[in-house]
Scaffold this active site. Structure first.
Site, mmCIF file in Angstrom:
data_model
loop_
_atom_site.group_PDB
_atom_site.id
_atom_site.type_symbol
_atom_site.label_atom_id
_atom_site.label_comp_id
_atom_site.label_asym_id
_atom_site.label_seq_id
_atom_site.Cartn_x
_atom_site.Cartn_y
_atom_site.Cartn_z
ATOM 1 N N ASP A 67 0.821 -1.214 0.000
ATOM 2 C CA ASP A 67 0.000 0.000 0.000
ATOM 3 C C ASP A 67 0.852 1.259 0.000
ATOM 4 O O ASP A 67 2.068 1.205 0.211
ATOM 5 C CB ASP A 67 -0.980 0.000 1.203
ATOM 6 C CG ASP A 67 -0.297 -0.412 2.503
ATOM 7 O OD1 ASP A 67 0.939 -0.349 2.590
ATOM 8 O OD2 ASP A 67 -1.023 -0.788 3.444
ATOM 9 N N ASN A 136 -7.456 -2.797 14.212
ATOM 10 C CA ASN A 136 -8.847 -3.044 13.782
ATOM 11 C C ASN A 136 -8.950 -4.244 12.850
ATOM 12 O O ASN A 136 -9.990 -4.456 12.231
ATOM 13 C CB ASN A 136 -9.432 -1.791 13.104
ATOM 14 C CG ASN A 136 -8.700 -1.434 11.810
ATOM 15 O OD1 ASN A 136 -7.703 -2.056 11.463
ATOM 16 N ND2 ASN A 136 -9.198 -0.429 11.104
ATOM 17 N N HIS A 138 -7.192 -4.723 10.062
ATOM 18 C CA HIS A 138 -6.894 -4.514 8.635
ATOM 19 C C HIS A 138 -5.608 -5.228 8.233
ATOM 20 O O HIS A 138 -4.690 -5.380 9.030
ATOM 21 C CB HIS A 138 -6.882 -3.025 8.250
ATOM 22 C CG HIS A 138 -5.716 -2.227 8.714
ATOM 23 N ND1 HIS A 138 -5.764 -0.857 8.870
ATOM 24 C CD2 HIS A 138 -4.452 -2.560 9.055
ATOM 25 C CE1 HIS A 138 -4.578 -0.413 9.271
ATOM 26 N NE2 HIS A 138 -3.781 -1.420 9.396
ATOM 27 N N GLU A 143 -9.508 -1.998 5.172
ATOM 28 C CA GLU A 143 -10.165 -1.689 6.438
ATOM 29 C C GLU A 143 -11.379 -2.599 6.630
ATOM 30 O O GLU A 143 -11.856 -3.220 5.669
ATOM 31 C CB GLU A 143 -10.612 -0.219 6.423
ATOM 32 C CG GLU A 143 -9.467 0.784 6.282
ATOM 33 C CD GLU A 143 -8.627 0.966 7.547
ATOM 34 O OE1 GLU A 143 -8.413 -0.006 8.294
ATOM 35 O OE2 GLU A 143 -8.169 2.098 7.779
HETATM 36 P P1 PGA Z 1 2.284 -1.537 12.692
HETATM 37 O O1 PGA Z 1 1.083 -1.461 11.659
HETATM 38 O O2 PGA Z 1 3.251 -2.556 12.139
HETATM 39 O O3 PGA Z 1 2.884 -0.164 12.705
HETATM 40 O O4 PGA Z 1 1.706 -1.957 13.991
HETATM 41 C C1 PGA Z 1 0.538 -2.636 11.134
HETATM 42 C C2 PGA Z 1 -0.642 -2.314 10.240
HETATM 43 O O5 PGA Z 1 -1.334 -1.315 10.483
HETATM 44 O O6 PGA Z 1 -0.897 -3.094 9.310
#
Ligand code: PGA
Length: 263
Positions: A67, A136, A138, A143
Site C-alpha cells: 500500500d 482493527n 486490517h 479496512e
Molecule cells: P504496525 O502497523 O506494524 O505499525 O503496527 C501494522 C498495520 O497497520 O498493518
C-alpha cells in the site's frame, strides 16, 4: 493457518527472514510482497544484514508493496517508498525497476491499479507476502468491511487507523486519509503469507483473525481461506486466543517432525 508463538522480541523476525532467505536460495527470481509499519522492520534488518554478509543476492528479486498513501509526493518522508528505502532497498542490491508500489499519484488510478495487478502476474505472482495487522484487523489498508475478494484500489482510512498512525505525524501536520492498497483477493493469491503481530494492542484483532468467523468486519480473518499462512505472535498479541495451549502443542509436534527431516 499455522500459529508460531514466539518468546523473544527478535525471534519472529529471525524466523521470517530465514524462511525468505531459504526461498531466495531456491529461487533467485523470488517475488516478495512487502509491508510497512513498525512490525516488519526486524525482518528487513535481517535481510539487509544477510546481503551485507554476502549471503543474499536480490539482483533478480521483484518486490510489490502492499500500500501507499494517496498523493504524498515521491520521496516524502512519511511515504512508504521512503520507509522501504530507509529500511531495506538502499541496503540491498535490488534494481530500482524491480521495485513496485501501487499507483498513488496522478490520474487514471483505476486503470493503473489494474496494471499493478497485471505486473504481479507478469513476474509470476507473489511467492511470499509479508503482513502486519492493524488493531482493527486490517491487512494492507483493507479496512473492516472491505470485500473479501477486493483487488488493488483506493481505500478511505478509518478513524481507528488514522488515530493509530497519528504517532508518525507532528501536531498540525497533514495526515493522508486515502490510500491505495492491494485488495484482500490480491493478498490471498500469494503462495505463502507470513503475518507478524506484537503487543496487546493487536490481541483482539489476532483473536478475530484466528478464531473468529471469516468476516469482512475483521479483514485478517480472510486468511483462514488461505492454504499456507503462518502467524508469528508474541505472548501479548496471542493473549486472547482461547486455544493457545493447542497451538503450543501443535507447534511442538510440528517442530519435532521438522527436526526429523520429515516436513
Ligand atoms: P504496525 O502497523 O506494524 O505499525 O503496527 C501494522 C498495520 O497497520 O498493518
Amino acid at each position: 493457518m499455522r500459529i508460531v508463538l514466539t518468546h523473544e522480541l527478535d525471534q519472529a523476525a529471525e524466523l521470517v527472514a530465514t524462511e525468505i532467505l531459504r526461498q531466495l536460495d531456491k529461487k533467485p527470481k523470488l517475488v516478495l510482497g512487502l509491508a510497512t509499519g513498525s512490525t516488519p522492520v526486524g525482518i528487513y534488518r535481517k535481510l539487509a544484514e544477510a546481503h551485507q554478509r554476502g549471503k543474499a543476492d536480490f539482483s533478480r528479486v521483484h518486490t510489490f508493496n502492499l500500500d501507499e498513501y494517496l498523493d504524498l509526493p515521491a520521496g516524502h518522508e512519511r511515504g512508504y517508498r521512503y520507509f522501504m528505502d530507509e529500511h531495506l532497498f538502499q541496503h540491498i542490491n535490488i534494481p530500482r525497476e524491480n521495485i513496485h508500489f501501487p499507483p498513488s499519484e496522478g490520474s487514471d488510478l483505476e486503470r493503473r491499479c489494474v496494471e499493478f495487478e497485471e505486473r504481479i502476474l507478469e513476474v509470476g505472482g507473489i511467492d511470499i507476502q509479508v503482513l502486519g495487522i492493524g488493531s482493527n484487523g486490517h491487512i494492507g489498508f483493507n479496512e473492516p468491511m472491505s470485500s473479501l475478494c477486493s483487488r488493488t484500489r483506493i481505500k478511505t482510512l478509518t478513524d481507528k487507523t488514522l488515530t493509530d498512525n497519528s504517532r508518525f505525524y507532528a501536531e498540525g501536520e497533514h495526515q493522508p486519509e486515502l490510500a491505495v492498497t492491494m485488495g484482500i483477493g490480491t493478498i490471498l493469491d500469494a503462495r505463502k503469507i507470513v503475518l507478524q503481530a506484537f503487543g496487546a494492542k493487536k490481541s483482539e484483532a489476532i483473536r478475530a483473525t484466528v478464531e473468529g468467523p471469516v468476516s469482512s468486519s475483521c479483514p485478517g480473518s480472510a486468511l483462514q481461506l488461505h492454504p499456507a499462512t503462518t502467524l508469528y505472535l508474541d505472548p501479548d498479541s496471542a493473549s486472547q486466543l482461547r486455544e493457545r495451549k493447542y497451538y503450543e502443542r501443535a507447534q511442538q509436534l510440528q517442530s519435532k517432525l521438522r527436526q526429523e527431516g520429515r516436513l
